[in-house]
Design a protein around this motif. Structure first.
Motif, PDB file in Angstrom:
ATOM      1  N   ARG A 239     -23.015 -65.135 -64.868  1.00  9.90           N
ATOM      2  CA  ARG A 239     -22.587 -65.557 -66.204  1.00  9.90           C
ATOM      3  C   ARG A 239     -22.773 -67.066 -66.390  1.00  9.90           C
ATOM      4  O   ARG A 239     -23.057 -67.539 -67.494  1.00  9.90           O
ATOM      5  CB  ARG A 239     -21.106 -65.215 -66.405  1.00  9.90           C
ATOM      6  CG  ARG A 239     -20.799 -63.741 -66.455  1.00  9.90           C
ATOM      7  CD  ARG A 239     -21.111 -63.141 -67.812  1.00  9.90           C
ATOM      8  NE  ARG A 239     -20.591 -61.794 -67.902  1.00  9.90           N
ATOM      9  CZ  ARG A 239     -21.199 -60.691 -67.476  1.00  9.90           C
ATOM     10  NH1 ARG A 239     -22.381 -60.793 -66.903  1.00  9.90           N
ATOM     11  NH2 ARG A 239     -20.650 -59.501 -67.622  1.00  9.90           N
TER      12      ARG A 239
ATOM     13  N   LYS B  27     -12.979 -63.504 -66.655  1.00 12.48           N
ATOM     14  CA  LYS B  27     -13.718 -62.703 -67.639  1.00 12.48           C
ATOM     15  C   LYS B  27     -14.463 -61.570 -66.953  1.00 12.48           C
ATOM     16  O   LYS B  27     -14.499 -60.428 -67.443  1.00 12.48           O
ATOM     17  CB  LYS B  27     -14.699 -63.603 -68.399  1.00 12.48           C
ATOM     18  CG  LYS B  27     -15.502 -62.884 -69.472  1.00 12.48           C
ATOM     19  CD  LYS B  27     -14.633 -62.364 -70.596  1.00 12.48           C
ATOM     20  CE  LYS B  27     -15.464 -61.747 -71.701  1.00 12.48           C
ATOM     21  NZ  LYS B  27     -14.619 -61.134 -72.756  1.00 12.48           N
TER      22      LYS B  27
ATOM     23  N   GLU C  13     -11.992 -58.891 -66.088  1.00 14.60           N
ATOM     24  CA  GLU C  13     -11.651 -58.093 -67.271  1.00 14.60           C
ATOM     25  C   GLU C  13     -12.718 -57.033 -67.546  1.00 14.60           C
ATOM     26  O   GLU C  13     -12.405 -55.880 -67.868  1.00 14.60           O
ATOM     27  CB  GLU C  13     -11.501 -59.001 -68.491  1.00 14.60           C
ATOM     28  CG  GLU C  13     -10.262 -59.878 -68.463  1.00 14.60           C
ATOM     29  CD  GLU C  13     -10.230 -60.851 -69.630  1.00 14.60           C
ATOM     30  OE1 GLU C  13     -11.006 -60.650 -70.591  1.00 14.60           O
ATOM     31  OE2 GLU C  13      -9.446 -61.817 -69.580  1.00 14.60           O
ATOM     32  N   GLU C  14     -13.976 -57.431 -67.416  1.00  8.96           N
ATOM     33  CA  GLU C  14     -15.066 -56.486 -67.687  1.00  8.96           C
ATOM     34  C   GLU C  14     -15.099 -55.366 -66.652  1.00  8.96           C
ATOM     35  O   GLU C  14     -15.411 -54.222 -66.969  1.00  8.96           O
ATOM     36  CB  GLU C  14     -16.400 -57.233 -67.699  1.00  8.96           C
ATOM     37  CG  GLU C  14     -16.544 -58.179 -68.878  1.00  8.96           C
ATOM     38  CD  GLU C  14     -17.829 -58.976 -68.833  1.00  8.96           C
ATOM     39  OE1 GLU C  14     -18.643 -58.758 -67.915  1.00  8.96           O
ATOM     40  OE2 GLU C  14     -18.022 -59.826 -69.719  1.00  8.96           O
ATOM     41  N   GLU C  15     -14.782 -55.687 -65.402  1.00  6.53           N
ATOM     42  CA  GLU C  15     -14.835 -54.696 -64.336  1.00  6.53           C
ATOM     43  C   GLU C  15     -13.677 -53.713 -64.418  1.00  6.53           C
ATOM     44  O   GLU C  15     -13.852 -52.506 -64.202  1.00  6.53           O
ATOM     45  CB  GLU C  15     -14.827 -55.400 -62.974  1.00  6.53           C
ATOM     46  CG  GLU C  15     -14.811 -54.473 -61.774  1.00  6.53           C
ATOM     47  CD  GLU C  15     -16.075 -53.652 -61.614  1.00  6.53           C
ATOM     48  OE1 GLU C  15     -16.033 -52.652 -60.876  1.00  6.53           O
ATOM     49  OE2 GLU C  15     -17.110 -53.994 -62.231  1.00  6.53           O
TER      50      GLU C  15
ATOM     51  N   GLY D 147     -11.333 -53.446 -67.082  1.00  4.36           N
ATOM     52  CA  GLY D 147     -10.789 -53.225 -68.419  1.00  4.36           C
ATOM     53  C   GLY D 147     -10.522 -51.765 -68.731  1.00  4.36           C
ATOM     54  O   GLY D 147      -9.537 -51.424 -69.413  1.00  4.36           O
TER      55      GLY D 147
END
Length: 583
Positions: free
Chosen positions: A30, A149, A152-154, A156
């Motif tokens: 990222r 972040k 969170e994506e992993e 969520g």
């Protein structure tokens, strides 16, 4: 500040090493860093030592590093097995639970962190992977919000409570190690990345994506390491485009279904590894005899038999070229980068239909499973070529005559119909046959049919059959490789050039029919040729000697212990060659 850094995490298989690496590297991606990963794992679901190594750089990289800066250890075994890679004053971040000890002779700094204790305070030891990665992230001085972040994506999909606890594990471990060290490690501060968007995927996913882009809509396959991810990718992707994946009972069923799918006019592929390809050989001969296009991926691994299912090797060349009984035309392609995995898959489908032959896409475990950065793919480059597949109506056949599916032509490629086309009916059989497909044992017909099929190889044209980097007209050494060795060779060459040893580099991408004329002038001008390959019998070097010659010039650098090459190994080999010349 530094331009690159190497990080490794290790522990017992099944205790979160893979997910830790995934989130750590995703966050780095990222930020725009270039990454190259190597995954060392056991051939079992749970238990046994495993580790993931990630190289982080501000510039493109395609090789694992010789040494290591940071080692994250869930157990003492990880330290014992991997600490020798640490450069002087490298860092070990270890779970304090097992009372970590630095082996004698290793000059590394140890940071015992209560990784398990932090996780258990939050309710379960499952959070220890986030605590471990949070601690090492903090040492690098990178912004935690980027890491959070990625968390969170992993997680969520598991709900906000799980996300919050994982983030809390990251925060607590980061605070602990920063307090212990008095802040981040200044010598491990990475220069800012370029911030450009990059893909970060494994070769198998690139192949799967390439199959979808090529118009593949059916994949029969049987799971096997290290090819299963292609199947898993397409299970999710193909239904979105009206396609499907079938898990077959074995590899024989998979390849025969793939042949059937292509015969029916649907672009179909299958994928496997060495043991599976052994089972497919008779059917590959059927595809050659019936001139049915089919794409087969072979992700090479350690053999023979079950061998080393989760380790690197490049020992299937002979099998892929010569494995079938009898003689058929086939094409064997060997991509060497993530981008080539994508584009070559598309090219494989085009070649299979253009020449009506089996096309084998030959990768290796490191390229198939090693996650790495890639430039964004250019979908404008995609071209679909269905060859002599007759679209629309066929001309009427004479009375009592069938469609000449195997018509004798100048280039050996005949018109092709699919079931249901009016006037397209013909026989299909694995025995020798005439132009309409009827069985025939005529000696004249046999010779003409063999010549027709083999004629195709004389006309095969592949985009970039070899990749050449040749800055020197007459180099001291030409280094030749294939598959995943390309980036490692380039890194070794850079070191050799600094030492005054002139080198050129060739990557062979078309293994059959062999691009002898394209490679010959570069071999001719080199003083010595070094062929780098992961097998015990110098298969690529033997192909070069057979097709090009120059046996007296060729030296083999072989590695077959299950690990990929390191740049230092190639550098040292070439240095020793020069010492021999100077004596």
């Amino acid at each position: 500040m530094i331009s690159q850094l190497s990080w490794k995490i290790g522990g017992q298989q099944g205790e979160g090493v893979e997910s830790t690496d995934k989130i750590f590297s995703t966050a780095l991606n990222r930020l725009g860093y270039y990454l190259y990963g190597y995954r060392h794992f056991s051939s079992r679901i749970k238990g046994g030592h495993t580790n993931n190594k990630i190289r982080i750089s501000t510039k493109p990289i395609r090789a694992i590093s010789d040494d290591l800066d940071i080692l994250v250890a869930f157990d003492q075994e990880t330290i014992d097995l991997n600490a020798h890679e640490l450069r002087e004053n490298g860092v070990i971040v270890a779970d304090a639970k097992f009372n970590p000890v630095v082996p004698e002779g290793i000059k590394a700094r140890l940071f015992p962190v209560p990784i398990t204790a932090i996780a258990e305070e939050l309710g379960t030891s499952l959070f220890k992977n986030m605590a471990a990665s949070g601690a090492s992230w903090a040492l690098l001085g990178l912004p935690l919000e980027v890491f959070n972040k990625a968390v969170e994506e992993e997680f969520g999909r598991k709900g906000p409570a799980v996300v919050e606890k994982n983030i809390e594990a990251v925060r607590k471990a980061a605070e602990f190690i920063l307090e212990m060290n008095g802040g981040p490690l200044p010598e491990f501060q990475l220069e800012p990345a370029d911030g450009k968007q990059k893909l970060f995927i494994i070769g198998n996913d690139a192949i799967g994506l390439g199959a979808v882009a090529a118009g593949c809509r059916f994949m029969p396959a049987y799971p096997i390491t290290p090819a299963s991810e292609i199947m898993e990718y397409l299970i999710k992707a193909l239904p979105k485009f009206g396609g499907t994946v079938i898990q077959t009972e074995d590899e024989i069923a998979a390849v025969t279904m793939a042949i059937g799918g292509n015969y029916g006019g649907v672009r179909t592929m299958t994928a496997s590894a060495g043991p599976g390809l052994s089972l497919m050989m008779e059917a590959i001969g059927l595809a050659g005899m019936t001139e049915t296009p089919v794409v087969i991926v072979d992700t090479q691994r350690g053999g023979p038999s079950t061998g080393l299912p989760t380790k690197q090797e490049q020992s299937d060349l002979y099998a892929m070229i010569y494995g079938t009984h009898g003689e058929i035309p086939k094409i064997v392609l060997s991509p060497s980068t993530i981008e080539e995995c994508f584009y070559d898959t598309i090219q494989a489908f085009n070649l299979a239909e253009k020449y009506q032959v089996p096309v084998i896409l030959l990768t290796d475990l490191q390229l198939s499973l090693g996650k790495q950065s890639s430039e964004l793919l250019d979908y404008n480059k995609i071209v679909i070529d269905r060859g002599q597949l007759v679209q629309g109506e066929l001309p009427p056949t004479e009375e009592n005559k069938l469609f000449k599916r195997y018509e004798f032509t100048q280039d050996g490629v005949s018109p092709r119909s699919i079931p249901g086309q009016k006037y397209g009916i013909h026989h299909v059989t694995g025995v020798e046959h005439d132009q309409e497909g009827r069985p025939s044992e005529s000696t004249d017909n046999r010779k003409k049919m063999m010549d027709k099929r083999m004629e195709k190889l004389k006309h095969v044209k592949v985009e970039n059959p070899i990749l050449i980097d040749a800055p020197h007209a007459e180099p001291e050494i030409l280094i030749i490789g294939m598959g995943s060795t390309g980036g490692t060779i380039d890194e070794a060459r850079a070191r050799l050039e600094k030492q005054g040893i002139t080198t050129n580099h060739a990557t062979v991408r078309l293994l059959h029919p062999f691009p002898a004329e394209e490679l010959r002038p570069y071999i001719d001008k080199a003083k010595t040729v070094v062929v780098v390959e992961n097998n015990a019998t110098a298969q690529l070097a033997s192909l070069i000697k057979l097709n090009v010659g120059y046996a007296d010039k060729i030296k083999s650098l072989l590695k077959y212990n299950g690990n990929p090459f390191l740049p230092a190994e190639i550098t040292t080999f070439c240095q020793e060659l020069k010492l021999v010349w100077q004596r």
